[in-house]
Design a protein around this motif. Structure first.
Motif, short mmCIF file in Angstrom:
data_model
loop_
_atom_site.label_atom_id
_atom_site.label_comp_id
_atom_site.label_asym_id
_atom_site.label_seq_id
_atom_site.Cartn_x
_atom_site.Cartn_y
_atom_site.Cartn_z
N ASN A 29 0.84 -1.29 0.14
CA ASN A 29 0.25 0.02 0.08
C ASN A 29 0.71 1.22 0.01
O ASN A 29 2.08 1.16 0.24
N GLN A 87 -1.64 -0.34 -4.14
CA GLN A 87 -2.98 -0.11 -3.44
C GLN A 87 -2.81 1.13 -2.83
O GLN A 87 -1.65 1.58 -2.12
N ARG A 91 -8.26 0.12 3.40
CA ARG A 91 -9.56 -0.23 3.73
C ARG A 91 -10.46 -0.08 2.38
O ARG A 91 -10.49 0.85 1.80
N THR A 92 -11.38 -1.31 2.40
CA THR A 92 -12.50 -0.96 1.36
C THR A 92 -13.52 0.12 2.29
O THR A 92 -14.04 -0.41 3.33
N GLY A 93 -13.97 1.00 1.55
CA GLY A 93 -14.88 2.04 1.99
C GLY A 93 -15.63 2.72 1.00
O GLY A 93 -15.71 2.22 -0.24
N LYS A 95 -14.69 5.04 -0.91
CA LYS A 95 -13.84 4.99 -2.25
C LYS A 95 -13.79 3.74 -3.00
O LYS A 95 -13.07 3.98 -4.03
N GLY A 96 -14.46 2.76 -2.50
CA GLY A 96 -14.30 1.53 -3.12
C GLY A 96 -13.10 0.80 -2.63
O GLY A 96 -12.78 0.99 -1.64
N VAL A 97 -12.30 -0.36 -3.37
CA VAL A 97 -11.56 -0.96 -2.69
C VAL A 97 -9.89 -0.46 -2.98
O VAL A 97 -9.85 0.43 -3.88
N PRO A 98 -9.08 -0.71 -2.22
CA PRO A 98 -7.75 -0.21 -2.23
C PRO A 98 -7.08 -0.45 -3.38
O PRO A 98 -5.97 0.45 -3.62
N GLY A 133 -8.53 -6.04 -2.29
CA GLY A 133 -9.99 -6.20 -3.06
C GLY A 133 -10.03 -6.38 -4.51
O GLY A 133 -11.09 -6.30 -5.06
#
Length: 160
Positions: A29, A87, A91-93, A95-98, A133
């Motif tokens: 990430n 990445q 976190r997936t949130g 804004k979508g997946v990382p 993700g």
């Protein structure tokens, strides 16, 4: 061997199969976080990739750290770890997946050049598809275009 030129095997990418120079590629990430997923298996075998990644992130004002960047860390005479920043966040949130497919594509392009220089095969889990993700149907064509399409042998490891 599949039609993509990628060899799929059951096993652990941190114990790559075959002879000759090898690069173990994985996705990191862009936050400097190293603590879940495949990186734990890497850190159980070698301390250098995590230390190098954390230093790369810490000193990012003066280097190329960021989405799409590649860091090669030699861990054995014929084994390198490719830390690829693909990445955004962890976190997936909302804004979508990382996962960032464009960043993985850029990093794979840089990896292709380094693997070719080293005469190395590339070994990886299904990059970008765990905590990031992502979907392998989107990552696999990038691996084909950047690596196997250029004659670089790729083995993908599935635990099982």
């Amino acid at each position: 061997m599949s039609t993509t030129g990628i060899e799929y095997v059951r096993g652990d990418a941190t114990t790559p199969l075959g002879k000759g120079p090898k690069v173990i590629a994985h996705v990191c990430n862009d936050l400097g976080g190293w603590g879940k997923g495949f990186v734990l298996a890497v850190s159980r075998r070698w301390s250098e990739p995590e230390a190098a990644y954390r230093r790369w992130h810490r000193e990012r004002a003066g280097n190329d750290f960021g989405l799409g960047a590649l860091q090669m860390v030699q861990v054995e005479p014929l084994v390198w770890i490719a830390n690829m920043v693909g990445q955004h966040g962890i976190r997936t949130g909302s804004k979508g997946v990382p996962v960032r497919y464009e960043a993985i594509d850029t990093a794979l392009g840089a990896l292709a050049d380094r693997a070719a220089e080293l005469g190395a095969s590339v070994h990886m889990p299904r990059i970008g598809c765990g905590l990031a993700g992502g979907r392998w149907e989107r990552v696999e064509p990038l691996v084909v275009a950047r690596l196997t399409g250029k004659g670089i042998a790729v083995t993908v490891y599935d635990h099982g």
